[in-house]
Write a protein that holds these residues in place. Structure first.
Motif, PDB file in Angstrom:
ATOM      1  N   ALA A  35       0.830  -1.220   0.000  1.00 58.10           N
ATOM      2  CA  ALA A  35       0.000   0.000   0.000  1.00 58.10           C
ATOM      3  C   ALA A  35       0.858   1.261   0.000  1.00 58.10           C
ATOM      4  N   ARG A  36       2.157   1.108   0.305  1.00 51.44           N
ATOM      5  CA  ARG A  36       3.009   2.297   0.412  1.00 51.44           C
ATOM      6  C   ARG A  36       4.341   2.129  -0.295  1.00 51.44           C
ATOM      7  N   VAL A  37       4.506   1.017  -1.041  1.00 52.14           N
ATOM      8  CA  VAL A  37       5.714   0.818  -1.808  1.00 52.14           C
ATOM      9  C   VAL A  37       5.833   1.941  -2.836  1.00 52.14           C
ATOM     10  N   PRO A  38       6.983   2.424  -3.251  1.00 56.47           N
ATOM     11  CA  PRO A  38       8.316   2.049  -2.806  1.00 56.47           C
ATOM     12  C   PRO A  38       8.804   2.925  -1.653  1.00 56.47           C
ATOM     13  N   SER A  41      12.254   6.115  -2.385  1.00 54.99           N
ATOM     14  CA  SER A  41      12.296   7.542  -2.686  1.00 54.99           C
ATOM     15  C   SER A  41      11.792   8.366  -1.500  1.00 54.99           C
ATOM     16  N   ARG A  42      11.563   7.741  -0.330  1.00 53.48           N
ATOM     17  CA  ARG A  42      11.002   8.471   0.806  1.00 53.48           C
ATOM     18  C   ARG A  42      12.089   8.930   1.788  1.00 53.48           C
ATOM     19  N   SER A  43      11.678   9.801   2.711  1.00 52.56           N
ATOM     20  CA  SER A  43      12.639  10.346   3.679  1.00 52.56           C
ATOM     21  C   SER A  43      12.970   9.314   4.753  1.00 52.56           C
ATOM     22  N   GLU A  45      12.777   9.630   8.007  1.00 49.27           N
ATOM     23  CA  GLU A  45      11.742   9.611   9.043  1.00 49.27           C
ATOM     24  C   GLU A  45      10.569   8.715   8.626  1.00 49.27           C
ATOM     25  N   THR A  46      10.151   8.865   7.373  1.00 50.86           N
ATOM     26  CA  THR A  46       9.026   8.075   6.879  1.00 50.86           C
ATOM     27  C   THR A  46       9.387   6.592   6.790  1.00 50.86           C
ATOM     28  N   TYR A  50       7.366   3.638   8.797  1.00 48.26           N
ATOM     29  CA  TYR A  50       6.741   2.515   8.095  1.00 48.26           C
ATOM     30  C   TYR A  50       7.373   1.187   8.535  1.00 48.26           C
ATOM     31  N   ARG A 116      17.544   5.339  -4.704  1.00 44.71           N
ATOM     32  CA  ARG A 116      18.073   6.653  -4.286  1.00 44.71           C
ATOM     33  C   ARG A 116      18.282   6.706  -2.770  1.00 44.71           C
TER      34      ARG A 116
ATOM     35  N   ARG B  42      -2.278   0.835  -6.918  1.00 47.13           N
ATOM     36  CA  ARG B  42      -2.974   0.414  -5.698  1.00 47.13           C
ATOM     37  C   ARG B  42      -4.442   0.047  -5.980  1.00 47.13           C
ATOM     38  N   TYR B  50      -7.020   7.116   0.581  1.00 48.35           N
ATOM     39  CA  TYR B  50      -5.975   8.142   0.497  1.00 48.35           C
ATOM     40  C   TYR B  50      -6.547   9.461  -0.061  1.00 48.35           C
ATOM     41  N   ASP B 231       5.781  14.060   2.171  1.00 48.46           N
ATOM     42  CA  ASP B 231       7.151  13.605   2.451  1.00 48.46           C
ATOM     43  C   ASP B 231       8.100  14.352   1.522  1.00 48.46           C
ATOM     44  N   GLU B 232       9.357  14.423   1.909  1.00 46.67           N
ATOM     45  CA  GLU B 232      10.375  14.954   1.000  1.00 46.67           C
ATOM     46  C   GLU B 232      10.338  14.167  -0.301  1.00 46.67           C
TER      47      GLU B 232
END
Lengths: 256, 256
Positions: A35-38, A41-43, A45-46, A50, A116, B42, B50, B231-232
């Motif tokens: 539901a939240r892949v990938p 590319s996220r920070s 903290e996130t 997760y 990344r 999704r 969402y 998110d960043e």
């Protein structure tokens, strides 16, 4: 007791498959956060947030003694947080992959490819240097590799061109060893080997086998295998026969 | 009063940019759900969930009278749910794009390209057939287009090859009009036009201008422009100068 494995999506199934083959009687519960892949590319903290939710799902629902973080991004950012919060063994992919690479390199020059976030985190650089401080490392982020794999384009001219786009430059550095720092990448191993036949390719999922052996777990269990996903996933439907023996996935709901 | 725009990520900035250029004094608040992008792979349930959270953020925080759903996947699955829950105007991208395509086609044959979810939803087919029941439609999902745009590979041989991979077959159907059913795709317009110079390309963001005109909103406001991200986002950093006048993004926290 059993093993829980989680990944941001379905790439970690390459790890699941390798472990399945080595320890056929082991009980394993896989969670893919589709539901939240990938995560790549996220920070930071996130990714930590997760990852703790994923680990929590495995610890709350199954009688596990070991969590395998089969996601390089989560291993890079969140593994210390998972170790601090949950009282189970936690194995990531970064340290085992780094050990393997240092065992096989002959000229002490190692290339690392990943998402990344994995590259930005510098986690492989830190892990490699912690073991051998004078190792030379070149990193390259290859963001198109995951969609190439998930769209089953591995055997096309597009995959050839994308592999050369990302790796031709890196190969001029003289590295003799390449760490596949993303769990999707083993599915591109043959394409990489076709263009760079001399490079030694390190697949972290194989390095994890040694870690499991070192833990001296009871691996003679009931061959129980479950796959949970946080959302339906076309990529899972594409890859499940190759990587998961055609098993049907169940729905997971994570606590925020 | 002002306009709120949301998208799963940064692709909706193509819509933001088009509206900005047409209505320079309009106040606009953009939200990109970069912590959970992409929506395109999704399930319907997850996209609705969402999307309602995104719309809620805009309604709760800003004095808006109109929400623009600048995401084809969210427009395909969630627009009725948003209309039911929030007492503001709601404009999606599917209906305006469909109207435009039917205005320009001369042979009544239309191609639609988008994410897997948009294609699977059949939303363009439904919208087009509701207006003109005998229109002929061919759909193709092009999952690699978004990473090509976000990785700034638009001007490379890779983009050329991927465009032809997805579109060569579709072009044999004789369609004279192509709907870009994903907000990232306008950035590939030149590549598509290079290989298929006769096709009429419909960019939904331009069609939205007519919808805003029809609402007879007060568009002479204070040129206030804000961009929020959950998110960043490396993709935002890559595209912000092209699409958002180099504006700096603020952090948004959505209510579950």
């Amino acid at each position: 007791m059993a093993i829980g494995i989680f990944d941001s999506g379905v790439g970690g199934l390459t790890v699941y498959k390798t472990i399945s083959e080595h320890f056929p009687e082991l009980d394993m519960h896989y969670l893919g956060d589709t539901a939240r892949v990938p995560y790549g590319s996220r920070s930071q903290e996130t990714v930590i947030n997760y990852s703790l939710q994923c680990a929590g799902f495995l610890v709350d629902n199954f009688d596990i003694d070991t969590i395998i973080v089969a996601c390089n991004t989560a291993s890079s950012y969140a593994i210390d947080h998972i170790r601090k919060k949950f009282k189970v063994n936690v194995i990531g992919v970064v340290e085992p992959g780094s050990y393997s690479a240092l065992q096989v390199t002959e000229n002490n020059k190692i290339g690392v490819i990943g998402t990344r976030a994995t590259v930005r985190s510098g986690s492989y650089v830190k892990a490699l240097k912690a073991i051998r401080s004078d190792v030379e490392i070149t990193q390259t982020a290859c963001p198109l590799f995951v969609p190439i794999v998930e769209e089953m384009l591995v055997d096309t001219d597009i995959a050839d061109m994308v592999v050369r786009h990302y790796l031709d430059n890196m190969m001029t550095t003289g590295a003799d060893t390449l760490i596949l720092g993303c769990t999707h990448y083993p599915l591109l191993k043959n394409v990489i080997a076709k263009f760079y036949p001399d490079i030694k390719i390190v697949d972290s999922s194989e390095a994890i086998i040694d870690c499991i052996n070192e833990l001296k777990l009871n691996v003679n269990q009931h061959s129980k295998r479950e796959i949970y996903l946080t959302d339906e996933s076309p990529a899972f439907e594409t890859l499940k026969n190759i990587l998961a023996g055609g098993i049907t996935a169940k729905k997971a709901v994570l606590k925020p």
